[in-house]
Design an enzyme around this catalytic site. Structure first.
Site, PDB file in Angstrom:
ATOM      1  N   ASP A 199      22.581 -34.232 -37.144  1.00  0.00           N
ATOM      2  CA  ASP A 199      21.751 -33.447 -36.466  1.00  0.00           C
ATOM      3  C   ASP A 199      21.256 -32.205 -37.384  1.00  0.00           C
ATOM      4  O   ASP A 199      21.836 -32.023 -38.264  1.00  0.00           O
ATOM      5  CB  ASP A 199      22.436 -32.862 -35.212  1.00  0.00           C
ATOM      6  CG  ASP A 199      22.532 -34.078 -34.097  1.00  0.00           C
ATOM      7  OD1 ASP A 199      22.421 -35.201 -34.380  1.00  0.00           O
ATOM      8  OD2 ASP A 199      22.973 -33.750 -32.808  1.00  0.00           O
ATOM      9  N   ASP A 200      20.163 -31.819 -36.764  1.00  0.00           N
ATOM     10  CA  ASP A 200      19.706 -30.178 -37.272  1.00  0.00           C
ATOM     11  C   ASP A 200      18.965 -30.467 -38.577  1.00  0.00           C
ATOM     12  O   ASP A 200      18.399 -29.108 -39.189  1.00  0.00           O
ATOM     13  CB  ASP A 200      20.664 -29.311 -37.480  1.00  0.00           C
ATOM     14  CG  ASP A 200      21.362 -29.200 -35.966  1.00  0.00           C
ATOM     15  OD1 ASP A 200      20.807 -29.712 -34.930  1.00  0.00           O
ATOM     16  OD2 ASP A 200      22.113 -28.161 -35.880  1.00  0.00           O
TER      17      ASP A 200
ATOM     18  N   HIS B 266      15.048 -34.247 -32.536  1.00  0.00           N
ATOM     19  CA  HIS B 266      16.169 -33.294 -32.094  1.00  0.00           C
ATOM     20  C   HIS B 266      15.256 -32.120 -31.433  1.00  0.00           C
ATOM     21  O   HIS B 266      15.835 -30.973 -31.511  1.00  0.00           O
ATOM     22  CB  HIS B 266      17.115 -33.017 -33.128  1.00  0.00           C
ATOM     23  CG  HIS B 266      18.237 -32.344 -32.686  1.00  0.00           C
ATOM     24  ND1 HIS B 266      19.116 -32.759 -31.661  1.00  0.00           N
ATOM     25  CD2 HIS B 266      19.070 -31.442 -33.309  1.00  0.00           C
ATOM     26  CE1 HIS B 266      20.247 -32.135 -31.651  1.00  0.00           C
ATOM     27  NE2 HIS B 266      20.272 -31.264 -32.530  1.00  0.00           N
TER      28      HIS B 266
ATOM     29  N   HIS C  63      14.869 -26.759 -31.496  1.00  0.00           N
ATOM     30  CA  HIS C  63      16.264 -26.829 -31.040  1.00  0.00           C
ATOM     31  C   HIS C  63      16.900 -25.927 -29.981  1.00  0.00           C
ATOM     32  O   HIS C  63      17.342 -25.020 -30.017  1.00  0.00           O
ATOM     33  CB  HIS C  63      17.292 -26.487 -32.133  1.00  0.00           C
ATOM     34  CG  HIS C  63      18.596 -26.983 -32.297  1.00  0.00           C
ATOM     35  ND1 HIS C  63      19.587 -26.155 -31.701  1.00  0.00           N
ATOM     36  CD2 HIS C  63      19.066 -28.068 -32.745  1.00  0.00           C
ATOM     37  CE1 HIS C  63      20.692 -26.882 -31.735  1.00  0.00           C
ATOM     38  NE2 HIS C  63      20.482 -28.015 -32.343  1.00  0.00           N
TER      39      HIS C  63
ATOM     40  N   HIS D 292      26.543 -33.029 -38.770  1.00  0.00           N
ATOM     41  CA  HIS D 292      25.519 -32.000 -39.044  1.00  0.00           C
ATOM     42  C   HIS D 292      25.496 -31.790 -40.749  1.00  0.00           C
ATOM     43  O   HIS D 292      26.417 -31.775 -41.320  1.00  0.00           O
ATOM     44  CB  HIS D 292      25.442 -30.690 -38.715  1.00  0.00           C
ATOM     45  CG  HIS D 292      25.679 -30.633 -37.131  1.00  0.00           C
ATOM     46  ND1 HIS D 292      26.683 -30.937 -36.575  1.00  0.00           N
ATOM     47  CD2 HIS D 292      24.723 -30.658 -36.254  1.00  0.00           C
ATOM     48  CE1 HIS D 292      26.796 -30.884 -35.290  1.00  0.00           C
ATOM     49  NE2 HIS D 292      25.334 -30.571 -34.947  1.00  0.00           N
TER      50      HIS D 292
HETATM   51 NI    NI Z   1      21.701 -29.610 -32.923  1.00  0.00          NI
END
Ligand code: NI
Length: 241
Positions: free
Chosen positions: A64-65, A115, A119, A206
């Protein structure tokens, strides 16, 4: 003399029959081995040369991210060396800043999901705001990669209250949390994952720090030795349906 000739004739006919049966069996085996794209094992269609590994336990790594200008490419290199495909849930704003990295992720065969754009906690937003967050991220991901994501990982794992987007997106959480975002020790991140690994698990990580990348690659090496095969998350989700 006549009797002998009769016996020879019978022997020849029997041998011919044996030969025909052998040829028929050999032909069947060859057909199975060379049917490049069509063996179905346990409801999962696999190609001929993957059939041997189809019994391995599937597991999915998700990151993620990103895209992250410092660490994503390092991770991609490690994944390529190991011939592993993963799933990346990208933040729209980061994609606008690093479209080339998003494009590279897609080009190297990984799956890209949404995502949100900034965020944000989607559960705290109105239906219109959720649609804007998700829709905008979808647009920038499409611009960078040429593909609209079909999967959404809501930030913080908080699913939006509202039915969103047309066509609807599927929300994907995880079954193993590496907690890598709050750890810098590779061993501890691995300890959060390895004892919990099981077939069809979805691992949350991540690509946002060096320790995360190191841990992810070490997790891959360890789980491969334990008979796991890494797949993109859609393979696990859609096979469960
Ligand atoms: Ni996230």
């Amino acid at each position: 003399m006549k009797k002998h000739r009769m016996l020879w004739l019978i022997l020849l006919v029997v041998m011919d029959c044996c030969l025909l049966v052998c040829l028929w069996i050999a032909g069947r085996e060859e057909a199975v081995e060379t049917s490049g794209s069509g063996i179905v094992i346990g409801g999962v269609s696999v190609s001929g040369n993957q059939a041997g590994v189809a019994k391995k336990k599937r597991i999915a790594l998700t990151f993620d991210d990103g895209p992250n200008p410092k660490y994503t490419q390092l991770l991609l290199e490690g994944l390529k060396q190991r011939d592993v495909k993963a799933t990346f849930f990208l933040i729209g704003q980061e994609v606008t800043e690093h479209p080339d990295i998003a494009k590279q992720i897609a080009k190297e065969g990984h799956l890209i999901g949404n995502h949100s754009f900034y965020h944000v906690d989607l559960s705290a937003l109105s239906a219109r705001e959720v649609e804007e967050q998700v829709g905008r991220a979808n647009e920038v991901i499409y611009e960078a990669t040429g593909t609209y994501p079909q999967l959404l990982r809501p930030p913080f794992g908080r699913i939006g209250k509202h039915v969103i987007c047309e066509p609807p997106m599927r929300e994907v959480l995880w079954t193993i949390d590496s907690r890598d975002w709050e750890l810098s020790d590779v061993g501890t991140i691995m300890e959060n994952v390895l004892p919990n690994a099981k077939e069809d698990a979805i691992i949350l990580m991540h690509d946002a720090s060096f320790s995360s990348v190191q841990a992810a690659l070490a997790i891959i090496d360890t789980l491969k030795e334990r008979g796991y095969i890494f797949v993109t998350v859609d393979e696990i989700l859609y096979d469960e349906d």
